[in-house]
Design an enzyme around this catalytic site. Structure first.
Site, PDB file in Angstrom:
ATOM      1  N   HIS A 143     -36.695 -51.783  63.552  1.00 41.77           N
ATOM      2  CA  HIS A 143     -35.706 -50.799  63.131  1.00 41.77           C
ATOM      3  C   HIS A 143     -36.227 -49.391  63.403  1.00 41.77           C
ATOM      4  O   HIS A 143     -37.385 -49.204  63.799  1.00 41.77           O
ATOM      5  CB  HIS A 143     -35.329 -50.974  61.659  1.00 41.77           C
ATOM      6  CG  HIS A 143     -36.451 -50.732  60.718  1.00 41.77           C
ATOM      7  ND1 HIS A 143     -37.293 -51.738  60.257  1.00 41.77           N
ATOM      8  CD2 HIS A 143     -36.906 -49.587  60.133  1.00 41.77           C
ATOM      9  CE1 HIS A 143     -38.191 -51.233  59.441  1.00 41.77           C
ATOM     10  NE2 HIS A 143     -37.982 -49.911  59.343  1.00 41.77           N
ATOM     11  N   HIS A 152     -36.198 -44.908  62.470  1.00 39.47           N
ATOM     12  CA  HIS A 152     -36.002 -43.789  61.551  1.00 39.47           C
ATOM     13  C   HIS A 152     -35.893 -42.513  62.370  1.00 39.47           C
ATOM     14  O   HIS A 152     -36.657 -42.299  63.310  1.00 39.47           O
ATOM     15  CB  HIS A 152     -37.180 -43.691  60.570  1.00 39.47           C
ATOM     16  CG  HIS A 152     -37.311 -44.884  59.675  1.00 39.47           C
ATOM     17  ND1 HIS A 152     -36.676 -44.978  58.448  1.00 39.47           N
ATOM     18  CD2 HIS A 152     -38.005 -46.042  59.837  1.00 39.47           C
ATOM     19  CE1 HIS A 152     -36.965 -46.138  57.891  1.00 39.47           C
ATOM     20  NE2 HIS A 152     -37.775 -46.804  58.711  1.00 39.47           N
ATOM     21  N   GLU A 155     -41.513 -41.014  60.004  1.00 45.06           N
ATOM     22  CA  GLU A 155     -41.908 -41.154  58.602  1.00 45.06           C
ATOM     23  C   GLU A 155     -43.376 -40.764  58.418  1.00 45.06           C
ATOM     24  O   GLU A 155     -43.685 -39.860  57.646  1.00 45.06           O
ATOM     25  CB  GLU A 155     -41.619 -42.569  58.118  1.00 45.06           C
ATOM     26  CG  GLU A 155     -40.121 -42.878  58.121  1.00 45.06           C
ATOM     27  CD  GLU A 155     -39.725 -43.897  57.090  1.00 45.06           C
ATOM     28  OE1 GLU A 155     -38.883 -43.575  56.235  1.00 45.06           O
ATOM     29  OE2 GLU A 155     -40.254 -45.039  57.160  1.00 45.06           O
ATOM     30  N   HIS A 191     -40.253 -49.045  63.852  1.00 45.93           N
ATOM     31  CA  HIS A 191     -41.074 -49.956  63.058  1.00 45.93           C
ATOM     32  C   HIS A 191     -40.817 -51.391  63.503  1.00 45.93           C
ATOM     33  O   HIS A 191     -39.680 -51.861  63.453  1.00 45.93           O
ATOM     34  CB  HIS A 191     -40.754 -49.830  61.565  1.00 45.93           C
ATOM     35  CG  HIS A 191     -41.199 -48.544  60.969  1.00 45.93           C
ATOM     36  ND1 HIS A 191     -40.729 -48.070  59.755  1.00 45.93           N
ATOM     37  CD2 HIS A 191     -42.087 -47.609  61.409  1.00 45.93           C
ATOM     38  CE1 HIS A 191     -41.301 -46.916  59.487  1.00 45.93           C
ATOM     39  NE2 HIS A 191     -42.121 -46.623  60.467  1.00 45.93           N
ATOM     40  N   THR A 196     -38.726 -48.243  52.196  1.00 43.56           N
ATOM     41  CA  THR A 196     -37.409 -48.327  51.542  1.00 43.56           C
ATOM     42  C   THR A 196     -37.547 -49.217  50.310  1.00 43.56           C
ATOM     43  O   THR A 196     -38.468 -50.038  50.234  1.00 43.56           O
ATOM     44  CB  THR A 196     -36.344 -48.928  52.490  1.00 43.56           C
ATOM     45  OG1 THR A 196     -36.767 -50.233  52.914  1.00 43.56           O
ATOM     46  CG2 THR A 196     -36.140 -48.045  53.706  1.00 43.56           C
TER      47      THR A 196
END
Length: 348
Positions: free
Chosen positions: A105, A107, A117, A130, A216
């Protein structure tokens, strides 16, 4: 009254896990006690404070095979999942045992100036990928989530430039197909996992690693992070496509990165690079300085970093040094004889 309060907290906790966001009431500041701890991620990695260490070679298995994959919008990010019965695996490095790919996924941020991140020297990159792996010995991803060494995440940094990244062509092409929440589409490129996990311009032996958490909710502190140092490129237009998918409330996901968390005394390691093998950083040991790494060509579609076959244990080094000293002695001896003769001539 106490029961009602406890029930309310429980429901609130469950709500955050399933319906968290990055702004307002559902933002990171309101993710609850579940996201508090001393091993939270992401972090700011300050290179001056890292500890150098030579880890075993990272090994990648099955990554280069063809894989059918699908891309979906889960309301928080763009996720890519493998649809084959065989999954890419990794081992080595700082990991205990073999780990199996679960999903990939992304970000990103409101602008191209931020979005990653993890930070490096307080610098944010435009996007971070990631690749999430679970420890194979636990049998399933769900079971692995119950253990403090259950997951590892490979982190890849991307910097926005004017040059498109061909590895993202198949992703960006289908981005409009997953604009609504919970929509998904098959990816045409069956090498997409290989391109993302082992990009051509990456240096897989150059990485930071530390113990951390999911970024998360529920923010479980079960992750061994491996962040590759060398950033990849992505074009401004390709990155903009990610900001057009929708969140659970119908608005576009313009940003989805968690702010950095306190390091709280954790050690961040940097695997010793090949060009550093001949010099010992201040935080390494004498033993570490003998462990050189040498890249090898992919074998049977796999990629690995193998130990340098020319490096020798300390004992052999000492033997070689001794032999070298003996050779030097015999080389100098004839000169000593000549000098002796010259010295004695006046006495003849």
């Amino acid at each position: 009254m106490a029961f009602v309060l406890a029930l309310g907290l429980l429901l609130s906790s469950r709500l955050v896990v399933g319906d968290f966001g990055y702004d307002g009431d559902n933002g990171p500041d309101n993710w609850g006690d579940q996201c508090q701890g001393k091993f939270q991620s992401p972090i700011d990695i300050e290179e001056k404070d890292v500890t150098y260490h030579s880890f075993p070679p990272l090994q990648f298995y099955g990554v280069s095979a063809s894989h059918k994959a699908r891309m979906l919008n889960n309301g928080h990010t763009v996720k890519i999942e493998n649809l084959e019965s065989h999954f890419p695996e990794i081992s080595g490095g700082p990991l205990n045992g073999t780990h199996v790919l679960q999903q990939i996924h992304f970000h990103w941020g409101q602008s191209d100036d931020l979005g990653s991140e993890d930070l490096i020297n307080n610098h944010s990159y435009s996007m971070e990928l990631h690749a999430v792996f679970w420890r194979k010995s636990y049998g399933t991803a769900d079971e692995a989530m119950k253990h403090d060494d259950g997951l590892t995440v490979l982190g890849y940094l991307y910097q926005a430039t004017d040059t498109p990244n061909a590895d993202f062509d198949a992703i960006v092409t289908h981005m409009s197909d997953i604009q609504p929440v919970n929509s998904n589409v098959s990816i045409d490129d069956q090498q997409i996992l290989s391109k993302l996990i082992l990009p051509q311009s990456s240096t897989p032996e150059d990485y930071f690693t530390y113990k951390g958490s999911l970024t998360t909710p529920p923010c479980s502190e079960i992750v061994q992070w491996i962040d590759f140092v060398q950033p990849q490129n992505i074009s401004h237009e390709q990155l903009a496509a990610f900001r057009r998918i929708q969140s659970n409330d119908g608005t576009n996901i313009t940003h989805n990165f968690r702010p950095v968390q306190p390091l709280d005394g954790r050690i961040v390691y940097r695997n010793k690079k090949m060009d550093e093998a001949t010099t010992t950083p201040k935080s390494t040991t004498k033993e570490d300085s003998t462990k050189n790494l040498k890249p090898t060509s992919p074998i049977n579609g796999e990629h690995s970093m193998q130990p340098n076959a020319t490096s020798k244990p300390d004992k052999m080094d000492k033997q070689d040094n001794k032999k070298s000293g003996q050779d030097s002695m015999w080389t100098v001896s004839p000169f000593a004889v000549i000098l002796g003769i010259i010295f004695l001539l006046p006495y003849q």
